[in-house]
Design a protein around this motif. Structure first.
Motif, PDB file in Angstrom:
ATOM      1  N   VAL A  63       0.641  -1.105   0.125  1.00 41.38           N
ATOM      2  CA  VAL A  63       0.068  -0.160   0.176  1.00 41.38           C
ATOM      3  C   VAL A  63       0.772   1.101   0.090  1.00 41.38           C
ATOM      4  O   VAL A  63       1.896   1.252   0.579  1.00 41.38           O
ATOM      5  CB  VAL A  63      -0.785   0.059   1.167  1.00 41.38           C
ATOM      6  N   LYS A 140      -3.880  -8.088   1.495  1.00 40.18           N
ATOM      7  CA  LYS A 140      -4.820  -6.990   0.869  1.00 40.18           C
ATOM      8  C   LYS A 140      -5.596  -7.526  -0.094  1.00 40.18           C
ATOM      9  O   LYS A 140      -6.764  -6.900  -0.457  1.00 40.18           O
ATOM     10  CB  LYS A 140      -4.155  -5.875   0.803  1.00 40.18           C
ATOM     11  N   TRP A 401      -1.506   5.652   6.343  1.00 42.31           N
ATOM     12  CA  TRP A 401      -2.050   4.610   6.101  1.00 42.31           C
ATOM     13  C   TRP A 401      -2.498   3.491   6.961  1.00 42.31           C
ATOM     14  O   TRP A 401      -3.690   2.705   7.124  1.00 42.31           O
ATOM     15  CB  TRP A 401      -1.485   3.844   4.717  1.00 42.31           C
ATOM     16  N   TRP A 405      -6.094   5.882   8.369  1.00 35.90           N
ATOM     17  CA  TRP A 405      -7.023   5.046   7.152  1.00 35.90           C
ATOM     18  C   TRP A 405      -7.630   3.950   7.899  1.00 35.90           C
ATOM     19  O   TRP A 405      -6.789   2.974   8.573  1.00 35.90           O
ATOM     20  CB  TRP A 405      -6.291   5.052   5.961  1.00 35.90           C
ATOM     21  N   SER A 413      -9.227   9.533   1.839  1.00 37.37           N
ATOM     22  CA  SER A 413      -8.729   8.296   1.328  1.00 37.37           C
ATOM     23  C   SER A 413      -8.720   8.662  -0.333  1.00 37.37           C
ATOM     24  O   SER A 413      -9.265   9.457  -0.751  1.00 37.37           O
ATOM     25  CB  SER A 413      -9.668   7.327   1.598  1.00 37.37           C
ATOM     26  N   TRP A 415      -8.440   6.239  -4.287  1.00 38.91           N
ATOM     27  CA  TRP A 415      -8.314   5.115  -4.960  1.00 38.91           C
ATOM     28  C   TRP A 415      -7.752   5.270  -6.399  1.00 38.91           C
ATOM     29  O   TRP A 415      -8.340   6.076  -7.011  1.00 38.91           O
ATOM     30  CB  TRP A 415      -9.925   4.066  -4.954  1.00 38.91           C
ATOM     31  N   SER A 427     -13.090  -5.245  -4.111  1.00 36.98           N
ATOM     32  CA  SER A 427     -12.054  -4.947  -3.336  1.00 36.98           C
ATOM     33  C   SER A 427     -12.308  -4.084  -2.317  1.00 36.98           C
ATOM     34  O   SER A 427     -11.531  -4.063  -1.320  1.00 36.98           O
ATOM     35  CB  SER A 427     -10.687  -4.208  -4.149  1.00 36.98           C
ATOM     36  N   VAL A 428     -13.345  -3.238  -2.138  1.00 34.19           N
ATOM     37  CA  VAL A 428     -13.725  -2.158  -1.439  1.00 34.19           C
ATOM     38  C   VAL A 428     -14.978  -2.171  -0.739  1.00 34.19           C
ATOM     39  O   VAL A 428     -15.130  -1.860   0.297  1.00 34.19           O
ATOM     40  CB  VAL A 428     -13.291  -0.789  -1.978  1.00 34.19           C
ATOM     41  N   TRP A 435     -10.048  -4.166   2.336  1.00 38.60           N
ATOM     42  CA  TRP A 435      -9.985  -2.491   2.117  1.00 38.60           C
ATOM     43  C   TRP A 435     -11.417  -1.966   2.208  1.00 38.60           C
ATOM     44  O   TRP A 435     -11.808  -0.789   1.549  1.00 38.60           O
ATOM     45  CB  TRP A 435      -9.375  -2.198   0.945  1.00 38.60           C
ATOM     46  N   GLU A 437     -13.098   0.369   3.487  1.00 36.36           N
ATOM     47  CA  GLU A 437     -12.705   1.404   4.112  1.00 36.36           C
ATOM     48  C   GLU A 437     -13.876   2.119   4.991  1.00 36.36           C
ATOM     49  O   GLU A 437     -13.693   2.832   6.341  1.00 36.36           O
ATOM     50  CB  GLU A 437     -12.152   2.418   3.720  1.00 36.36           C
TER      51      GLU A 437
END
Length: 518
Positions: A63, A140, A401, A405, A413, A415, A427-428, A435, A437
């Motif tokens: 990251v 991750k 991070w 975060w 943040s 992306w 992924s998010v 991740w 978030e």
């Protein structure tokens, strides 16, 4: 983390702007450079942001711009994304999907060796992918690897993936930078070994790295320079001054307000990439008041997106609409009405939440994106009309991070986006995404995302991706105010530097692609 300057430089914003005021000739990246014959040799010097004392080259934990860039110098993946945004062979010279996209076979390139002399085999690929699999992994990319039910090696140059469910984007998935290929059994991430264009000589987290040309690199059309020196310069003004003074050849993260001035430097070229990068202001869905949907909607109507794009991006971006798929993506949903700055509507939602006014703290730093602090300041001003007071907490750059975060209830943040919409969503925004978030969990979203991967017809999958974007827009406690171009810069004697829509710095492969005309 205090600002890290390139050794020998201690510039100020005033000194840079004073020099830029006398600039005359416009500079751009000439398309003819692609037809030039690359020169061999020399030392390439990169000044980059996104460095931290917690940096690691462990592929499962990558990251931040600095370690990601070094990883691209050291490692290869099975697939890369070409300059048109399409999957292209890297360590896998070809692949085939069968059984309705549930079984994928990758044929490995022959004659590839690791930096330690070991020949690449299917067992290396199997081991590398399994680093991201299983309940014990902290990768991750765990959510992406979870699609792999079984990895077989029918021959030394073949890898077969059996997926838990069909995935028509598996070639895109395996281009993800976390799926770097290492020798079987390897785990010394302080001294990583890859098949990439450069071998690591030294790495100091948050400070610098030095890599040397891999003389056995399997690609003859890349890795033109002998040495790459990458220095962390988190302060944008310091990066620009180092480039202007000739101490650095390439930099990233140009602030849009000075891009026009920098463009006029006779010794500098800008490289602008209109990709899928977007800024976000995620809120912790588990924490009050962000667990209240009306509070979140009040905040979403309290930010003046048009003002942000105009004042902070200077034409290098577009207004966002609280969902992460860019307008250039074929799966972008054009039917979601644009959310606008509307203080009265914000007050309406605040009242529905049982409040007449609201006071919040927003954590930020230039680390997630250069304009993060200014974005927070503009947001704070525009929110006042809705009765919302936003206190800006300027967090330390070092460790942003790892310490801020996904730790603070509300923080800035960004992306880079992902090659495909399904990868970005998985992924998010999936409940178990590492991740995630916002820590948001939505059963309908998870179910539809899983359903989309079982559908072979691209147009039908697209309709589900449309629905998923709508759910994020309506329900997820994140604000995505803008999509922004990446603006990098290089000295004019750096050749071969072209945009790649997947990420900044030619998808962070700039070191292996450029050469020096000196």
């Amino acid at each position: 983390m205090t600002d890290v300057f390139f050794r020998g430089f201690n510039p100020t914003r005033r000194s840079f702007l004073a020099g830029a005021g006398a600039l005359v000739a416009a500079a751009s990246v000439p398309s003819a450079v692609l037809a030039e014959t690359p020169k061999k040799g020399g030392t390439l010097r990169i000044g980059i942001n996104g460095g931290s004392a917690t940096d690691t080259l462990d592929p499962t934990q990558l990251v931040g711009s600095f370690p990601i860039n070094i990883s691209r110098q050291v490692f290869n993946t099975l697939v890369e994304i070409d300059d048109g945004g399409n999957p292209s062979p890297e360590l896998a010279e070809s692949w085939e999907a069968r059984d309705g996209n549930k079984r994928w076979t990758f044929k490995l390139r022959k004659g590839v060796t690791f930096h330690n002399g070991k020949t690449l085999s299917a067992e290396d690929v199997k081991y590398s992918l399994e680093l991201h699999m299983g309940s014990a992994t902290k990768s991750k990319a765990k959510v992406l690897a979870a699609a792999m039910a079984e990895i077989a090696t029918p021959s030394p140059d073949q890898v077969e993936l059996v997926l838990t469910s069909p995935n028509p984007d598996m070639d895109y998935v395996l281009s993800d930078l976390h799926f770097a290929i290492v020798p079987a059994g390897f785990n010394d991430w302080a001294k990583p070994v890859g098949t990439g264009p450069f071998a690591l000589e030294s790495f100091q987290p948050g400070v610098s790295a030095r890599t040397l040309k891999n003389k056995s690199y399997w690609r003859s059309d890349r890795a033109h320079v002998d040495v790459v020196e990458t220095t962390v310069i988190n302060d944008m003004t310091a990066r620009i001054s180092a480039l202007q003074g000739g101490a650095i050849d390439i930099i990233n993260g140009i602030d849009y307000k000075v891009a026009g001035l920098l463009k006029r430097l006779p010794t500098v070229s800008l490289v602008v990439t209109e990709g899928k990068q977007h800024f976000s202001l995620p809120m912790d869905a588990r924490a009050a008041p962000f667990s209240n949907r009306d509070v979140v909607l009040a905040l979403k109507h309290s930010i003046d997106r048009e003002q942000m794009v105009k004042l902070l991006l200077f034409g290098y971006g577009k207004i966002g609409n609280d969902q992460p798929i860019a307008g250039t993506d074929p799966d972008f949903n054009p039917g979601i009405p644009q959310r606008t700055y509307d203080p009265e509507r914000a007050r309406f939602h605040l009242k529905k939440a049982g409040m007449s006014e609201l006071s919040l703290e927003l954590s930020t730093s230039p680390i997630p994106f250069e304009q993060a602090v200014n974005t927070a300041e503009l947001f704070s001003e525009s929110a006042k009309a809705a009765g919302i007071s936003i206190n800006i907490k300027r967090e330390p750059d070092d460790g942003y991070w790892s310490n801020v975060w996904m730790k603070r209830p509300w923080a800035a943040s960004f992306w880079a986006g992902r090659p495909s919409a399904s990868m970005m969503l998985a992924s998010v925004y999936a409940s178990e995404a590492p991740w995630n978030e916002t820590h948001w969990k939505n059963e309908e979203f998870d179910r539809k995302l899983a359903e989309a991967r079982t559908i072979a017809d691209a147009s039908k999958r697209r309709q589900i991706y449309f629905e998923l974007q709508q759910i994020i827009h309506d329900e997820c406690p994140t604000i995505i105010p803008a999509f922004a171009s990446w603006v990098d810069a290089a000295r004019k004697d750096v050749k071969g530097f072209v945009p790649n829509p997947n990420f900044m710095l030619s998808d962070h492969r700039v070191a292996e692609r450029v050469w020096l005309d000196r």
